[in-house]
Design a protein around this motif. Sequence first.
Motif, PDB file in Angstrom:
ATOM      1  N   GLU A 272       0.823  -1.206   0.000  1.00 24.00           N
ATOM      2  CA  GLU A 272       0.000   0.000   0.000  1.00 24.00           C
ATOM      3  C   GLU A 272       0.859   1.258   0.000  1.00 24.00           C
ATOM      4  O   GLU A 272       0.511   2.263  -0.638  1.00 24.00           O
ATOM      5  CB  GLU A 272      -0.924  -0.004   1.224  1.00 24.00           C
ATOM      6  CG  GLU A 272      -1.942   1.134   1.237  1.00 24.00           C
ATOM      7  CD  GLU A 272      -2.898   1.085   0.055  1.00 24.00           C
ATOM      8  OE1 GLU A 272      -3.287   2.168  -0.434  1.00 24.00           O
ATOM      9  OE2 GLU A 272      -3.231  -0.039  -0.382  1.00 24.00           O
TER      10      GLU A 272
ATOM     11  N   GLU B 206      -9.400  -6.133  -5.383  1.00 21.18           N
ATOM     12  CA  GLU B 206      -9.290  -7.539  -5.008  1.00 21.18           C
ATOM     13  C   GLU B 206      -7.891  -7.829  -4.454  1.00 21.18           C
ATOM     14  O   GLU B 206      -6.897  -7.243  -4.897  1.00 21.18           O
ATOM     15  CB  GLU B 206      -9.526  -8.432  -6.236  1.00 21.18           C
ATOM     16  CG  GLU B 206     -10.854  -8.222  -6.931  1.00 21.18           C
ATOM     17  CD  GLU B 206     -12.031  -8.794  -6.165  1.00 21.18           C
ATOM     18  OE1 GLU B 206     -11.816  -9.424  -5.109  1.00 21.18           O
ATOM     19  OE2 GLU B 206     -13.173  -8.616  -6.619  1.00 21.18           O
ATOM     20  N   GLU B 207      -7.818  -8.730  -3.487  1.00 21.35           N
ATOM     21  CA  GLU B 207      -6.526  -9.186  -2.979  1.00 21.35           C
ATOM     22  C   GLU B 207      -6.098 -10.399  -3.793  1.00 21.35           C
ATOM     23  O   GLU B 207      -6.683 -11.474  -3.688  1.00 21.35           O
ATOM     24  CB  GLU B 207      -6.633  -9.518  -1.491  1.00 21.35           C
ATOM     25  CG  GLU B 207      -6.939  -8.301  -0.630  1.00 21.35           C
ATOM     26  CD  GLU B 207      -6.890  -8.611   0.858  1.00 21.35           C
ATOM     27  OE1 GLU B 207      -6.380  -9.695   1.222  1.00 21.35           O
ATOM     28  OE2 GLU B 207      -7.349  -7.771   1.648  1.00 21.35           O
ATOM     29  N   LYS B 208      -5.071 -10.198  -4.615  1.00 25.04           N
ATOM     30  CA  LYS B 208      -4.710 -11.198  -5.618  1.00 25.04           C
ATOM     31  C   LYS B 208      -3.440 -11.954  -5.244  1.00 25.04           C
ATOM     32  O   LYS B 208      -2.655 -11.526  -4.416  1.00 25.04           O
ATOM     33  CB  LYS B 208      -4.503 -10.507  -6.972  1.00 25.04           C
ATOM     34  CG  LYS B 208      -5.745  -9.789  -7.485  1.00 25.04           C
ATOM     35  CD  LYS B 208      -5.447  -9.057  -8.790  1.00 25.04           C
ATOM     36  CE  LYS B 208      -4.420  -7.957  -8.582  1.00 25.04           C
ATOM     37  NZ  LYS B 208      -4.187  -7.166  -9.816  1.00 25.04           N
TER      38      LYS B 208
ATOM     39  N   LYS C  67       0.077  -7.558  -7.863  1.00 26.93           N
ATOM     40  CA  LYS C  67      -0.670  -6.911  -6.790  1.00 26.93           C
ATOM     41  C   LYS C  67      -0.734  -5.394  -6.916  1.00 26.93           C
ATOM     42  O   LYS C  67      -1.657  -4.758  -6.400  1.00 26.93           O
ATOM     43  CB  LYS C  67      -0.060  -7.294  -5.445  1.00 26.93           C
ATOM     44  CG  LYS C  67      -0.229  -8.769  -5.087  1.00 26.93           C
ATOM     45  CD  LYS C  67       0.305  -9.063  -3.699  1.00 26.93           C
ATOM     46  CE  LYS C  67       0.046 -10.508  -3.305  1.00 26.93           C
ATOM     47  NZ  LYS C  67       0.506 -10.791  -1.921  1.00 26.93           N
TER      48      LYS C  67
ATOM     49  N   SER D  79      -4.451  -2.510  -9.676  1.00 28.78           N
ATOM     50  CA  SER D  79      -5.764  -2.685  -9.047  1.00 28.78           C
ATOM     51  C   SER D  79      -6.699  -3.485  -9.946  1.00 28.78           C
ATOM     52  O   SER D  79      -6.729  -3.296 -11.158  1.00 28.78           O
ATOM     53  CB  SER D  79      -6.399  -1.325  -8.751  1.00 28.78           C
ATOM     54  OG  SER D  79      -5.703  -0.665  -7.723  1.00 28.78           O
TER      55      SER D  79
END
Length: 383
Positions: free
Chosen positions: A34, A202-204, A208, A211
Amino acid sequence: MQIEFNEEEIMIQDTAKQFAEAELKPNAELVEQESGKELFLSNIKKLSELGFMGINIDSQYGGIEAGSVAFSLAITELARGCSSTAVTTSVTNMVAEVIQAVGNEEQKSHYLPKICSGECFAAGFCLTETVAGSDPAGMKTQAVKEGDEYVLNGTKTFITSGDYAGVFVVWAVTDPSLPKGKGISCFLVDGDTPGITIAKAEEKMGQKASSTNQVIFDNCRISASALLGKENQGFKIAVTELAGGRIGIASLALGLGLEAIEYAKDYIKERKQFGQSLSNFQGLQWMLSDRYTELEAARLLIMQAAVNKDNGLPFSTSASMAKVFASEKANDACYTALQLLGGAGYIKEYPIERLARDVRITTIYEGTSEIQRVIIARDILKD
């Protein structure tokens, strides 16, 4: 087949390589976090300033008119540095090409300079839905015409760049009475239009930094002038433009495979076991030989599709061949590289761990390997 790159194509490839080495590769792990989001978007902006968001777009709209071969070369080099950046670049270019190919002059003049310049950080391709992935003709999103407006209702899923796209190309059913796939239209929708909600990213597993979001349209009103092309002719646009996008994803996969196997090559030359370099063992040499051969074959398939596109020749089947082969062989290359590094390949300290995660999606998005084989078979078997 002999492919000779012109000066512009070589310059674009070199620029992409230098950018990847200087800006992307050193920060590929950081931008997954992040805290690295601003850096990721900053790099996208820099690529816009270098012309990489309009590689195949006419100069009158801010593009560099370099063609599909240059596009492929650029995406391959960018992917070697950061595949999240590469996929954002690829999808944004694909949206720009949709607008250039189908849009009227007002639409092209309004949107293309914004995309090429980076005023729009990125552009989104809103086709996939929960019930309409490999079968996009089964979409449920609707656009109902009311006077001089269309009202959009529905949800698109797995949309690249959803939370920072400045414009979306959106497909929706405009005439549900027509046979499946025949009543679909295409629209240009600004990202800040009232009635659009962008769900949490989404958390991939991989890629990453890029988005991936649901894009929800809830009584989203757009002007009738937002219609891209003719009403009820939108599905043809999607099918045609996805073929071009597959050149991009094949190129991205190639970059990941090359980066992984070259890192592994250097590693086994330095790593010693049983009193000698690992590169002296014939079994490992053969693993390298097979992967390099496959990636070179993938490169040639990609170039064939790109050359066909640039020359105005049919390229859909060659693009599907390139996409299925390059993505699957890139997966093999990344997992072979991980095996060659042994336990070190499984550790985040080494880039192979990230490359192996990033490459996995390439056999899925822009049409799964299974769908590519369906497309190829249909062409082979048609009368």
